[in-house]
Motif scaffolding. Structure first.
Motif, mmCIF file in Angstrom:
data_model
loop_
_atom_site.group_PDB
_atom_site.id
_atom_site.type_symbol
_atom_site.label_atom_id
_atom_site.label_comp_id
_atom_site.label_asym_id
_atom_site.label_seq_id
_atom_site.Cartn_x
_atom_site.Cartn_y
_atom_site.Cartn_z
ATOM 1 N N LEU A 175 -4.855 4.030 1.774
ATOM 2 C CA LEU A 175 -4.178 4.665 0.645
ATOM 3 C C LEU A 175 -4.628 6.120 0.495
ATOM 4 O O LEU A 175 -3.805 7.012 0.220
ATOM 5 C CB LEU A 175 -4.461 3.877 -0.636
ATOM 6 N N ARG A 176 -5.907 6.366 0.708
ATOM 7 C CA ARG A 176 -6.449 7.726 0.607
ATOM 8 C C ARG A 176 -5.716 8.666 1.569
ATOM 9 O O ARG A 176 -5.402 9.811 1.227
ATOM 10 C CB ARG A 176 -7.940 7.677 0.931
ATOM 11 N N TYR A 190 -4.215 1.502 -10.979
ATOM 12 C CA TYR A 190 -4.562 2.534 -10.008
ATOM 13 C C TYR A 190 -6.048 2.496 -9.681
ATOM 14 O O TYR A 190 -6.451 2.475 -8.514
ATOM 15 C CB TYR A 190 -4.178 3.911 -10.562
ATOM 16 N N ARG A 191 -6.879 2.454 -10.718
ATOM 17 C CA ARG A 191 -8.325 2.583 -10.518
ATOM 18 C C ARG A 191 -8.911 1.393 -9.756
ATOM 19 O O ARG A 191 -9.868 1.544 -8.990
ATOM 20 C CB ARG A 191 -9.005 2.736 -11.881
ATOM 21 N N VAL A 193 0.847 -1.200 0.000
ATOM 22 C CA VAL A 193 0.000 0.000 0.000
ATOM 23 C C VAL A 193 0.878 1.244 0.000
ATOM 24 O O VAL A 193 0.617 2.213 -0.732
ATOM 25 C CB VAL A 193 -0.954 -0.007 1.211
ATOM 26 N N GLN A 229 -16.533 3.091 -1.722
ATOM 27 C CA GLN A 229 -16.387 1.872 -0.915
ATOM 28 C C GLN A 229 -17.708 1.482 -0.258
ATOM 29 O O GLN A 229 -18.034 0.297 -0.139
ATOM 30 C CB GLN A 229 -15.299 2.071 0.151
ATOM 31 N N LEU A 289 -10.863 5.897 -4.692
ATOM 32 C CA LEU A 289 -10.663 5.514 -3.301
ATOM 33 C C LEU A 289 -11.659 6.172 -2.360
ATOM 34 O O LEU A 289 -11.645 5.908 -1.155
ATOM 35 C CB LEU A 289 -9.248 5.904 -2.856
ATOM 36 N N ALA A 291 -8.584 1.111 0.737
ATOM 37 C CA ALA A 291 -8.875 2.419 0.147
ATOM 38 C C ALA A 291 -8.662 3.535 1.162
ATOM 39 O O ALA A 291 -8.075 4.576 0.847
ATOM 40 C CB ALA A 291 -10.302 2.438 -0.379
ATOM 41 N N GLN A 307 -11.410 -4.168 0.861
ATOM 42 C CA GLN A 307 -11.398 -3.056 -0.086
ATOM 43 C C GLN A 307 -11.522 -1.722 0.640
ATOM 44 O O GLN A 307 -10.793 -0.766 0.357
ATOM 45 C CB GLN A 307 -12.543 -3.232 -1.079
ATOM 46 N N ALA A 309 -7.782 -0.777 -4.929
ATOM 47 C CA ALA A 309 -8.457 -1.133 -3.683
ATOM 48 C C ALA A 309 -9.224 -2.443 -3.815
ATOM 49 O O ALA A 309 -9.259 -3.258 -2.884
ATOM 50 C CB ALA A 309 -9.400 -0.007 -3.250
ATOM 51 N N ALA A 346 -7.302 9.992 -6.989
ATOM 52 C CA ALA A 346 -7.735 9.337 -5.756
ATOM 53 C C ALA A 346 -9.247 9.139 -5.721
ATOM 54 O O ALA A 346 -9.780 8.587 -4.754
ATOM 55 C CB ALA A 346 -7.284 10.154 -4.552
#
Length: 450
Positions: A245-246, A263-264, A208, A230, A225, A242, A238, A267, A222
């Motif tokens: 990382l966010r 990237y997309r 991560v 979510q 994320l 997310a 997930q 998560a 971002a």
């Protein structure tokens, strides 16, 4: 570290196996109760008055040592001392959980072996997920003095040395009735699985951080994320990935509406891997603290059963290894974008001059390691075996699943290190006077020591 038949985790197995903790025994009541009950048993009890496997109906007297000698027959190279030590601590904890009927006098002797750096000479091959008979029979013969322990006075000593001349190698005179109960366990398989899960968790958590560097280096969005995304699809892993990382990414809009999947969909893919790891740890830690004995001594009876079968472990580890491949695939996808000036605004391959190869070779290294992960992800649960004149007509191959999971640590570490190296180069610039291999090894060491 207290070992008492409950509360043993993958991380605790790893700590003891690598010499980071000593063990103490906390409570032998359940083991003593099972042993006392075993002394009172009457009638036919598998392995105590009979042969084993297809010989289950053949009466045998005083066959314990013969059973150990016949089963201590593994093949291939010796396993590393850490793996052998992991097996010992798992078996010690299982015996303390009760149900085996093994003489509890052996328990402090096993603890001595773990703490003093003694390991049995366990070979790599000899189990199929229905009990680590060869490894534990070898341990039994070491306790009897018929085989030499190996001694590792310093953690990680390699190669191992036979325990000639060392002080007080662990000895215990296992009785004839103790032989089968002592070896009726998947402790070596569970030890490997525990070590693998601990190391893989560290790598997946580090991934991560590495992804955050890649996101920053290519100015990835971002938006995928976001908490709203979510909540719309509430898979636990997930959401956790997310959110983490966010929190690592800078605020602000991205120049692109839709980034590549590396990237997309990070998560979603990484979160699924974390969920698979959580599930595997739950299954493994259940067995670490279970009395998976056959027969099980409970109350005043011997219960013949199939709790030795490691199908749940094999299934969980098959899923985990498949998930690791997807994690590595997305890491190599992000690595490809880091080589691309359309994403970084830098020279192709992060070179320090036009026409230079820069970090191109990292893609070769990462794809080599990814190929190894794909090979290791082949499921073991689609196979079986019929042995012992048909008396044992199924095998789950959890042993192979655990061994392969442990082998996944290195190639996954390599893939992630390649991405980390490229992201650092994109963010901070190349080091023209430093060989690329130095940067890669630094990244690997950082991951390894996490």
């Amino acid at each position: 570290m207290d070992i008492g038949g409950a509360g043993l985790t993958c991380s605790r197995v790893h700590a003891v196996a690598h010499g980071q903790a000593r063990v103490t025994i906390s409570g032998t009541d359940r083991a003593r109760a099972a042993w006392a009950a075993a002394q009172r048993l009457t009638g036919v009890v598998y392995g105590r008055g009979t042969g084993v496997g297809a010989n289950k109906g053949v009466p045998v007297e005083q066959g314990g040592r013969a059973l150990l000698r016949s089963h201590a027959c593994g093949a291939g190279p010796l396993v590393e001392p850490e793996r052998a030590r992991a097996m010992l601590v798992v078996r010690l904890n299982q015996l303390l959980a009760g149900g085996s009927g093994v003489d509890p006098g052996v328990l402090p002797v096993l603890a001595q072996a773990i703490n003093d750096g003694f390991t049995p000479p366990v070979h790599s091959y000899g189990a199929i997920g229905t009990g680590d008979l060869t490894a534990l029979a070898t341990t039994g013969l070491c306790l009897l003095g018929e085989l030499d322990w190996h001694h590792h006075p310093t953690t990680g000593t390699s190669p191992p040395v036979p325990a000639h001349g060392t002080t007080s190698p662990p000895r215990y005179a296992l009785g004839d009735g103790d032989a089968l109960p002592f070896i009726s366990s998947g402790a070596a398989t569970l030890g490997d699985a525990a070590l693998a899960c601990h190391r893989l968790r560290l790598l997946l958590e580090a991934a991560v951080d590495g992804a955050a560097r890649s996101f920053t280096a290519v100015d990835a969005s971002a938006e995928p994320l976001a908490a709203a995304v979510q909540e719309a699809r509430p898979h636990p892993g997930q959401a956790v990935v997310a959110a983490r990382l966010r929190a690592l990414l800078p605020r602000g809009p991205s120049p692109r509406v839709q980034d590549p999947y590396g990237y997309r969909a990070f998560a979603q893919v990484h979160g699924a891997a974390m969920d698979a790891l959580d599930r595997a740890e739950t299954v493994i830690e259940t067995d670490l603290n279970s009395a998976s004995e056959n027969p099980l001594i409970a109350g005043s009876l011997a219960w013949h059963n199939g709790n030795f079968h490691a199908a749940p472990v094999a299934l969980a580890l098959d899923t985990l290894r498949a998930a690791l491949v997807q994690v590595a695939q997305l890491s190599t996808a992000r690595l490809a974008t880091l080589m691309n000036p359309e994403f970084t605004g830098l020279l192709p391959f992060l070179a320090d001059r036009p026409g230079g190869s820069g970090a191109l070779i990292l893609e070769y290294v990462a794809q080599d390691a990814l190929a190894e992960l794909r090979h290791l992800a082949t499921p073991v649960t689609t196979g079986t075996a019929v042995i012992s004149l048909g008396a044992e007509d199924h095998a789950g191959f959890a042993t192979q699943a655990a061994r392969h999971a442990l082998r996944c640590v290195e190639p996954l570490e390599v893939v992630l290190a390649c991405e980390h190296t490229a992201a650092a180069r994109a963010l901070h610039g190349p080091k023209p006077d430093t060989p690329l291999t130095t940067d890669l090894e630094t990244a690997r060491q950082a991951l390894h020591g996490r």
